[in-house]
Design a protein around this motif. Structure first.
Motif, short mmCIF file in Angstrom:
data_model
loop_
_atom_site.label_atom_id
_atom_site.label_comp_id
_atom_site.label_asym_id
_atom_site.label_seq_id
_atom_site.Cartn_x
_atom_site.Cartn_y
_atom_site.Cartn_z
N ASP A 240 19.43 5.47 -8.32
CA ASP A 240 18.95 5.30 -9.97
C ASP A 240 17.80 6.43 -10.14
O ASP A 240 17.45 6.65 -11.20
N GLY A 241 17.75 7.62 -9.33
CA GLY A 241 16.94 8.56 -9.53
C GLY A 241 15.30 8.38 -8.92
O GLY A 241 14.46 9.25 -9.18
N SER A 242 15.13 7.01 -8.79
CA SER A 242 13.54 6.89 -7.96
C SER A 242 13.53 7.25 -6.68
O SER A 242 14.55 7.80 -5.93
N ALA A 243 12.30 7.24 -6.05
CA ALA A 243 12.28 7.69 -4.77
C ALA A 243 11.77 6.91 -3.99
O ALA A 243 11.07 5.93 -4.41
N ARG A 244 12.41 6.55 -2.67
CA ARG A 244 11.97 5.62 -1.69
C ARG A 244 11.22 6.26 -0.62
O ARG A 244 11.71 7.10 0.17
N ILE A 245 10.04 5.87 -0.38
CA ILE A 245 9.06 6.44 0.33
C ILE A 245 8.64 5.56 1.62
O ILE A 245 8.31 4.24 1.24
N GLU A 246 8.66 5.70 2.84
CA GLU A 246 8.20 4.94 3.98
C GLU A 246 7.41 5.73 4.69
O GLU A 246 7.38 7.00 5.03
N LYS A 269 -2.31 -3.84 0.53
CA LYS A 269 -1.80 -3.91 -0.72
C LYS A 269 -2.39 -2.90 -1.80
O LYS A 269 -1.57 -2.27 -2.41
N TRP A 270 -3.54 -2.85 -1.86
CA TRP A 270 -4.43 -2.00 -2.75
C TRP A 270 -3.99 -0.57 -2.57
O TRP A 270 -4.02 0.31 -3.47
N ILE A 271 -4.07 -0.14 -1.38
CA ILE A 271 -3.82 1.28 -0.84
C ILE A 271 -2.42 1.61 -1.19
O ILE A 271 -2.13 2.82 -1.98
N GLY A 272 -1.56 0.70 -0.96
CA GLY A 272 -0.04 0.96 -1.64
C GLY A 272 0.08 1.16 -3.02
O GLY A 272 0.70 1.90 -3.62
N GLN A 273 -0.68 0.18 -3.78
CA GLN A 273 -0.67 0.29 -5.20
C GLN A 273 -1.07 1.68 -5.64
O GLN A 273 -0.54 2.27 -6.68
N LYS A 274 -2.24 1.83 -5.27
CA LYS A 274 -2.87 3.14 -5.77
C LYS A 274 -2.04 4.66 -5.46
O LYS A 274 -2.20 5.38 -6.36
N SER A 275 -1.46 4.40 -4.13
CA SER A 275 -0.87 5.61 -3.76
C SER A 275 0.59 5.77 -4.57
O SER A 275 0.76 6.92 -5.05
N ARG A 276 1.01 4.51 -4.98
CA ARG A 276 2.31 4.38 -5.50
C ARG A 276 2.19 5.07 -7.16
O ARG A 276 2.85 5.86 -7.56
N GLU A 277 1.00 4.52 -7.67
CA GLU A 277 0.66 4.95 -9.01
C GLU A 277 0.51 6.37 -9.15
O GLU A 277 1.20 6.91 -9.95
N GLU A 278 -0.22 7.18 -8.01
CA GLU A 278 -0.47 8.43 -8.26
C GLU A 278 0.91 9.49 -7.98
O GLU A 278 0.98 10.54 -8.58
N LEU A 279 1.80 8.86 -6.86
CA LEU A 279 3.00 9.41 -6.66
C LEU A 279 3.95 9.43 -7.70
O LEU A 279 4.74 10.28 -7.97
N THR A 280 4.02 8.35 -8.48
CA THR A 280 4.72 8.12 -9.66
C THR A 280 4.35 9.12 -10.76
O THR A 280 5.13 9.66 -11.25
N GLU A 281 3.22 9.26 -10.97
CA GLU A 281 2.72 10.34 -11.92
C GLU A 281 3.17 11.68 -11.49
O GLU A 281 3.61 12.58 -12.20
N LEU A 282 2.76 11.95 -10.14
CA LEU A 282 3.11 13.35 -9.43
C LEU A 282 4.58 13.90 -9.34
O LEU A 282 4.95 14.70 -9.88
N LEU A 283 5.56 12.81 -8.91
CA LEU A 283 6.90 13.01 -9.02
C LEU A 283 7.70 12.73 -10.37
O LEU A 283 8.77 13.09 -10.42
N ASP A 284 6.81 12.19 -11.14
CA ASP A 284 7.60 11.78 -12.53
C ASP A 284 8.85 10.87 -12.39
O ASP A 284 9.76 11.30 -13.07
N LEU A 291 4.56 0.46 3.42
CA LEU A 291 3.57 1.02 4.27
C LEU A 291 3.59 0.28 5.48
O LEU A 291 3.54 -0.78 5.44
N THR A 292 3.64 0.84 6.75
CA THR A 292 3.40 0.00 8.20
C THR A 292 2.04 0.50 8.77
O THR A 292 1.70 1.87 8.65
N VAL A 293 1.42 -0.26 9.15
CA VAL A 293 0.25 0.23 10.08
C VAL A 293 0.62 -0.08 11.72
O VAL A 293 0.97 -1.14 11.99
N LYS A 294 0.23 1.19 12.51
CA LYS A 294 0.54 1.08 13.80
C LYS A 294 -0.84 1.45 14.77
O LYS A 294 -1.39 2.30 14.19
N VAL A 295 -0.80 0.94 15.90
CA VAL A 295 -1.83 1.27 16.49
C VAL A 295 -1.29 2.16 17.57
O VAL A 295 -0.20 1.95 18.30
N ASP A 296 -1.91 3.50 17.71
CA ASP A 296 -1.48 4.50 18.66
C ASP A 296 -2.86 5.09 19.10
O ASP A 296 -3.38 5.99 18.51
N PRO A 297 -3.22 4.79 20.24
CA PRO A 297 -4.47 5.60 20.86
C PRO A 297 -4.42 6.92 20.94
O PRO A 297 -5.51 7.68 20.81
#
Length: 315
Positions: A240-246, A269-284, A291-297
């Motif tokens: 549909d023309g949208s971007a799927r980012i992991e 959730k806040w991080i994801g929302q703010k990032s998505r808003e900016e990416l939507t504007e950037l990529l038009d 988003l996934t959070v992983k522990v890797d020392p």
């Protein structure tokens, strides 16, 4: 632009101590957001090329990581990257935080001010050792006394490593146009290196990772020191023309994971929302961000992450 006008294009590197304002200056010169700006020092990890246009001249800006005394592998890679960026450029600007430098010599000066002044001395020593002459830009001059600024300007100019001095405020834009004009004059004749309407030469998956990393720091910069990285693990165009980012957010310790997740997952959730808003504007276009959070020392020892940021692993 007419065919008869001679075009010019080249590279200008901006070096300086962490928090001197390099990213803000690049964003000001290009008129767009290409480099992330946060309250933390050491946020630029790879040379972001911003593209500034001045008449018939294209200035490709290399926003180098802050030059400082390296302690860890990641630090060494960042410093090596900064010096490499400077060596390959047609013009080099050494950006100095004037307010911090002057404060470092007074009782009111903080440890951060003194560290910044030390880093500036390190850069001057390196420039002297390599016989390099660069442009000095005194930044953050807002509200400062002129006689104080002139004394600092003279003291630094007397080191012999500067061809000229500009006084600017990257934040307000004061003096930046004069610096931009000077950089344009230093660019060699030649065809433009990028399309006229392009403002950054950063792979989209890397830029997407940097945008999310900025949001992580904006939200948890008090609790989380420099122990987080973001990697874009998938970037796909959908039917549909949208971007799927992991993306994966890496932290070094198990105790840091709940900080990024937040109570009931609210912080993530806040991080994801703010990032998505900016990416939507950037990529038009619409963006679906996962988003996934992983522990890797050992994420700082990951060759793949260094490759993503264009840094040398074996420095």
């Amino acid at each position: 632009m007419t065919e008869t006008q001679q075009t010019r294009a080249g590279f200008a590197a901006i070096i300086g101590a962490p928090n001197a304002g390099k990213s803000t200056l690049v964003n000001r010169l290009t008129g767009s957001k290409v480099s992330i700006v946060t309250q933390k020092v050491q946020t630029t990890r790879f040379p972001v090329r911003g593209i500034a246009m001045q008449g018939n001249t294209q200035i490709v800006l290399v926003d180098t990581p802050g030059v400082f005394t390296p302690r860890r592998r990641l630090d060494r890679a960042m410093v090596a990257s900064a010096w490499a960026g400077a060596e390959d450029a047609d013009a080099v600007v050494h950006l100095v935080d004037a307010a911090s430098h002057i404060a470092s010599e007074t009782k009111e000066g903080s440890a951060a001010d003194r560290k910044s002044a030390e880093d500036t001395e390190t850069i001057i020593a390196n420039l002297k050792a390599t016989g390099t002459q660069v442009i000095l830009a005194l930044n953050k001059i807002d509200g400062m006394r002129r006689d104080t600024l002139l004394a600092l300007s003279q003291a630094l100019f007397d080191t012999g490593v500067y061809s000229e001095v500009f006084m600017i405020s990257a934040l307000s834009g004061d003096g930046v146009d004069d610096l931009k004009t000077r950089l344009a004059m230093a660019m060699p004749d030649g065809p433009w290196l990028y399309p006229e309407d392009q403002s950054a030469d950063v792979p989209l998956r890397v830029l997407a990772a940097e945008i999310t990393r900025e949001k992580v720091y904006l939200r948890v910069h008090e609790e989380l020191p420099y122990s987080a990285a973001v990697e874009t693990t998938a970037f796909d165009e959908t039917a549909d023309g949208s971007a799927r980012i992991e993306q994966t957010i890496y932290v070094e310790r198990e105790s840091q994971r709940p900080i990024v997740l937040g109570k009931g997952g609210q912080t993530l959730k806040w991080i994801g929302q703010k990032s998505r808003e900016e990416l939507t504007e950037l990529l038009d276009r619409p963006v679906h961000l996962f988003l996934t959070v992983k522990v890797d020392p050992k994420w700082q020892d990951s060759r793949a992450l260094y490759a993503q940021f264009g840094l040398e692993f074996d420095v």
